[in-house]
Scaffold this active site. Structure first.
Site, short mmCIF file in Angstrom:
data_model
loop_
_atom_site.label_atom_id
_atom_site.label_comp_id
_atom_site.label_asym_id
_atom_site.label_seq_id
_atom_site.Cartn_x
_atom_site.Cartn_y
_atom_site.Cartn_z
N LYS A 22 0.82 -1.16 0.11
CA LYS A 22 0.04 -0.08 0.00
C LYS A 22 0.87 1.29 0.29
O LYS A 22 0.71 2.32 -0.74
CB LYS A 22 -0.94 0.02 1.35
N ASN A 23 1.88 1.17 0.94
CA ASN A 23 2.45 2.39 1.10
C ASN A 23 3.61 2.68 -0.14
O ASN A 23 4.08 4.14 -0.24
CB ASN A 23 3.30 2.48 2.61
N CYS A 116 -4.63 12.93 13.21
CA CYS A 116 -4.71 11.69 13.13
C CYS A 116 -4.41 11.01 14.40
O CYS A 116 -3.96 11.43 15.38
CB CYS A 116 -3.27 11.35 12.36
N ARG A 121 1.23 14.50 12.91
CA ARG A 121 1.92 14.18 11.59
C ARG A 121 2.21 15.45 10.93
O ARG A 121 1.37 15.65 10.05
CB ARG A 121 1.18 13.14 11.09
N ASP A 307 5.14 0.29 12.16
CA ASP A 307 3.98 -0.29 11.47
C ASP A 307 3.74 -1.68 11.80
O ASP A 307 2.63 -2.28 11.59
CB ASP A 307 3.85 -0.12 9.91
N ARG A 399 -8.19 -0.79 5.35
CA ARG A 399 -7.45 0.31 4.54
C ARG A 399 -6.27 -0.41 4.34
O ARG A 399 -5.47 0.17 3.32
CB ARG A 399 -7.14 1.50 5.45
#
Ligand code: EPU
Length: 422
Positions: A22-23, A116, A121, A307, A399
């Protein structure tokens, strides 16, 4: 709103194929804004964030078509420069269009993403880098507005109080690609996702050296063309399945995974008692049924990734002793702690440190997903807890994880998705 119901207590066994990252895919898709030719990008996971970035690209004059994990993009108009709040607020990574828009169109107006749950952030480093390249930047009416006739190469230091910035490096790297002359980015993030973006830009005709290091050297070019490109596998999804294998004392072959992206994770998981062996296209992870303690500190790559901090905490919750988890990237990223404690974990948070006392067992409970990785931790906890765990607000998990319950069930888990009336 969907809810996941998990019956805990099964040992996982089998093979799981990791999806595209995803990233990595997000900044790569954003960078198609700079291409004059058509791009075909494969291994793009079918996640909501991918559809959001495609909608933003459509707003900005790039036509996209998603089929079977591949996005085809084509520039239709380069008149548009505004990424609106309605889209940006649903996904912080929308900020990735800032650098490409500015570099290619000379103007960008991108909504600031807002708060967030994982903590503060800021985007000051993105702004600092673009300003160093000659952009005039102001914040007005909730938008960052950047303008420049032609960006000029320069030397930029991009490190901040918490180290390098991943999407900040992506933005500056894209902008430097079309700037006049040479740009040196010192303190660049060297995460595999940034290296993947650099490789994609080079495939479009950019001239970037030092890919995958903290020093990127970019020779500006006047235009970029189309290309075909495959996104790297998702190292965080791979790490999440590795956690599940050890947690349940199982044996899982994780396919489509690059062991070299997971060195720090493999190191910690081995210390905890997992057995990890390389395979042809990934790794095999085995748990022994006993979990040892470990002190884990998150760092920028190649350190242990933030993460995977929530996920490793589930493992440590069942270790035979006390472990200390220190969060260096997002000091407030501990949303999972209270929910894990409701399931019987014994975790005490002190500032950016969590002290985890190994418990005998976890027990199923109704819990609430709060952000992507915290939710992944709840799924893992549910897998090993006694009885039933019900996780509300599953959209957070969706997500970042493609078909999470299908993938886990194929390994022997018992997860059901139900529609929860709102
Ligand atoms: N930071 C600043 N100023 C900036 C930018 C960042 O001080 O201008 C600070 C942040 O507050 C943080 C640290 O620098 O303390 C690192 O933030 P970074 O910019 O690297 O994070 P990001 O680019 O916004 C990406 C991932 C995150 C991941 C982080 C860290 C994407 C789309 N997101 O965010 O992924 O946690 O890097 O590795 O690539 C996730 O997938 O769950 C996720 C949150």
């Amino acid at each position: 709103m969907d809810k996941l119901i998990i019956e805990g207590g099964t040992r996982l066994e089998g093979t799981v194929k990791v999806s595209g990252s995803k990233n990595a895919a997000l900044p790569i898709l954003a960078a198609t804004l700079m291409s004059e030719g058509d791009c075909t990008i494969s291994n793009v996971p079918p996640l909501r964030d991918m559809f959001t970035i495609c909608r933003i690209l459509n707003e900005l004059g790039v036509e996209t078509h998603y089929e079977g994990g591949t996005v085809s993009s084509r520039l239709v108009s380069d008149k548009f420069c505004v990424a609106p709040y309605d889209l940006v607020r649903t996904m912080r990574a929308s900020i990735c269009v800032l650098g490409p828009l500015l570099a290619r169109r000379g103007r960008a107006k991108v909504s600031l993403p807002g708060g967030c749950v994982i903590g503060s952030r800021p985007i000051d480093l993105h702004i600092k880098g673009l300003a160093a390249l000659g952009a005039k930047i102001k914040i007005e009416h909730g938008y960052v507005v950047a303008e420049a006739d032609r960006l000029r190469g320069t030397e930029i230091y991009l490190g901040g109080p918490h180290g390098s910035t991943v999407t900040g490096t992506a933005n500056i790297l894209c902008a430097a690609t079309l700037a006049e002359g040479t740009t040196i980015i010192e303190g660049a993030a060297c995460e595999p996702e940034v290296a993947d973006l650099a490789a994609f830009l080079n495939a479009m005709g950019a001239q970037i050296r030092g890919v995958g290091t903290h020093r990127l050297e970019v020779e500006g070019v006047t235009s970029l063309g189309g290309c075909e490109y495959a996104v790297i596998p998702d190292r965080i999804e791979a790490g999440t399945f590795a956690t599940a294998a050890i947690l349940t004392g199982g044996r899982v072959q994780i396919a489509n995974c690059r062991a070299e992206d997971l060195s720090a994770v493999i190191d910690v998981f081995t210390q905890i008692g997992g057995k990890i062996t390389p395979t042809d296209n990934g790794i095999c992870v085995e748990g022994s049924g006993r979990i040892a303690t470990a002190d884990v500190t998150t760092h920028a790559y190649p350190g242990f990734p933030t993460d995977l901090q929530a996920q490793v905490m589930v493992l440590l919750s069942l270790a035979g002793g006390i472990s200390v988890v220190t969060e260096k990237i997002y000091p407030d990223r501990f949303m999972h702690v209270a929910e894990l404690n409701r399931m019987g974990a014994k975790i005490r948070k002190e500032g950016s440190i969590a002290i985890v006392v190994g418990a005998e067992r976890l027990t199923g409970a109704p819990v609430m997903a709060s952000d992507l990785r915290a939710s992944a931790a709840l799924v893992l906890a549910g897998l090993v807890a006694e009885g039933t765990t019900q996780i509300s607000r599953v959209y957070h998990i969706d997500r970042g994880y493609e078909k999470i319950e299908e993938k886990f069930n194929a390994l022997g888990a018992r997860m059901t998705r139900v529609d929860e009336p709102t």
